[in-house]
Design a protein around this motif. Structure first.
Motif, PDB file in Angstrom:
ATOM      1  N   THR A   1      -3.865  -2.229  -3.492  1.00  0.00           N
ATOM      2  CA  THR A   1      -4.391  -2.255  -4.823  1.00  0.00           C
ATOM      3  C   THR A   1      -4.518  -0.637  -5.235  1.00  0.00           C
ATOM      4  O   THR A   1      -5.348   0.101  -4.660  1.00  0.00           O
ATOM      5  CB  THR A   1      -5.528  -2.918  -4.853  1.00  0.00           C
ATOM      6  N   VAL A   2      -4.083  -0.220  -6.207  1.00  0.00           N
ATOM      7  CA  VAL A   2      -4.103   1.266  -6.660  1.00  0.00           C
ATOM      8  C   VAL A   2      -4.593   1.364  -8.122  1.00  0.00           C
ATOM      9  O   VAL A   2      -4.436   0.727  -8.937  1.00  0.00           O
ATOM     10  CB  VAL A   2      -2.738   1.909  -6.728  1.00  0.00           C
TER      11      VAL A   2
ATOM     12  N   ILE B   1       1.517   6.883   3.171  1.00  0.00           N
ATOM     13  CA  ILE B   1       1.014   6.113   1.939  1.00  0.00           C
ATOM     14  C   ILE B   1       1.242   6.956   0.662  1.00  0.00           C
ATOM     15  O   ILE B   1       1.662   6.722  -0.491  1.00  0.00           O
ATOM     16  CB  ILE B   1      -0.253   5.244   1.898  1.00  0.00           C
ATOM     17  N   ASP B   2       0.463   8.204   0.896  1.00  0.00           N
ATOM     18  CA  ASP B   2       0.912   9.202  -0.336  1.00  0.00           C
ATOM     19  C   ASP B   2       2.012   9.697  -0.662  1.00  0.00           C
ATOM     20  O   ASP B   2       2.387   9.635  -1.700  1.00  0.00           O
ATOM     21  CB  ASP B   2      -0.025  10.515  -0.047  1.00  0.00           C
TER      22      ASP B   2
ATOM     23  N   ALA C   1      -1.847  11.529  -5.266  1.00  0.00           N
ATOM     24  CA  ALA C   1      -1.528  10.382  -4.314  1.00  0.00           C
ATOM     25  C   ALA C   1      -2.490  10.532  -3.274  1.00  0.00           C
ATOM     26  O   ALA C   1      -3.296   9.478  -3.004  1.00  0.00           O
ATOM     27  CB  ALA C   1      -0.216  10.196  -3.957  1.00  0.00           C
ATOM     28  N   SER C   2      -2.365  11.811  -2.536  1.00  0.00           N
ATOM     29  CA  SER C   2      -3.371  11.976  -1.395  1.00  0.00           C
ATOM     30  C   SER C   2      -4.795  12.078  -1.901  1.00  0.00           C
ATOM     31  O   SER C   2      -5.827  11.117  -1.242  1.00  0.00           O
ATOM     32  CB  SER C   2      -3.008  13.396  -0.808  1.00  0.00           C
ATOM     33  N   ASP C   3      -5.134  12.609  -2.976  1.00  0.00           N
ATOM     34  CA  ASP C   3      -6.561  12.797  -3.492  1.00  0.00           C
ATOM     35  C   ASP C   3      -7.011  11.103  -3.871  1.00  0.00           C
ATOM     36  O   ASP C   3      -8.090  11.006  -3.583  1.00  0.00           O
ATOM     37  CB  ASP C   3      -6.667  13.510  -4.672  1.00  0.00           C
TER      38      ASP C   3
ATOM     39  N   ARG D   1       6.872   6.633  -7.845  1.00  0.00           N
ATOM     40  CA  ARG D   1       6.380   7.200  -9.193  1.00  0.00           C
ATOM     41  C   ARG D   1       5.174   6.628  -9.856  1.00  0.00           C
ATOM     42  O   ARG D   1       4.837   6.422 -10.877  1.00  0.00           O
ATOM     43  CB  ARG D   1       7.515   7.065 -10.333  1.00  0.00           C
ATOM     44  N   LEU D   2       4.215   6.164  -8.805  1.00  0.00           N
ATOM     45  CA  LEU D   2       2.957   5.892  -9.261  1.00  0.00           C
ATOM     46  C   LEU D   2       1.884   7.156  -9.475  1.00  0.00           C
ATOM     47  O   LEU D   2       1.050   6.955 -10.303  1.00  0.00           O
ATOM     48  CB  LEU D   2       2.185   4.885  -8.207  1.00  0.00           C
ATOM     49  N   PHE D   3       2.269   8.232  -9.012  1.00  0.00           N
ATOM     50  CA  PHE D   3       1.569   9.388  -8.993  1.00  0.00           C
ATOM     51  C   PHE D   3       2.559  10.342  -9.278  1.00  0.00           C
ATOM     52  O   PHE D   3       3.540  10.485  -8.938  1.00  0.00           O
ATOM     53  CB  PHE D   3       0.712   9.505  -7.867  1.00  0.00           C
TER      54      PHE D   3
END
Length: 140
Positions: free
Chosen positions: A54-55, A9-10, A25-27, A17-19
């Motif tokens: 949900t992010v 997932i990360d 992303a991992s954090d 490109r969400l992170f």
């Protein structure tokens, strides 16, 4: 881009490109800001087609549905084809700011507000910025 059967997932959130970085992303996963059906997931969670995540990034919450598995980071236009943004309109920042922000306008050419003007403006706003949208103000 070639599609892969198994993807963390990360790495997926970074590739669409969400992170900005995979570490961010991992954090976010470790901090509980990425959820699957309301439960926190680890960065090593395997992404599957059709899952809804949900992010939370700062004050914004985004709900996405996986439509494809993207192994490596690409341009934003291509990456947008690998997920569907199903965030309700009421939760988007543009919608919130449209209805919950005060409309302040000064006449053109009047210059900067004086201290007296500033106190009047603050009095009109009250504690608008300290309250959450939908909260009622207490009567004194």
């Amino acid at each position: 881009m070639p599609e892969k059967e198994k993807l963390r997932i990360d790495k997926y959130l970074w590739s669409i490109r969400l992170f900005k970085t995979r570490t961010l992303a991992s954090d976010a996963c470790k901090a509980g800001r990425v959820k699957l059906d309301g439960t926190n997931i680890k960065p090593s969670h395997e992404v599957k087609l059709g899952e809804v995540y949900t992010v939370s990034k700062g004050p914004d919450k985004k709900t996405i549905r996986v439509t494809g598995i993207l192994e490596s980071r690409t341009d934003a236009k291509t990456a947008a084809g690998y997920y569907e943004d199903i965030t309700p309109v009421e939760q988007t920042p543009g919608f919130k700011s449209m209805f919950h922000a005060p409309i302040l306008k000064r006449d053109r050419g009047t210059g900067r507000p004086t201290k007296r003007d500033r106190r009047e403006i603050d009095g009109l706003q009250g504690d608008f910025f300290e309250k959450e949208p939908g909260e009622e103000t207490e009567k004194k």
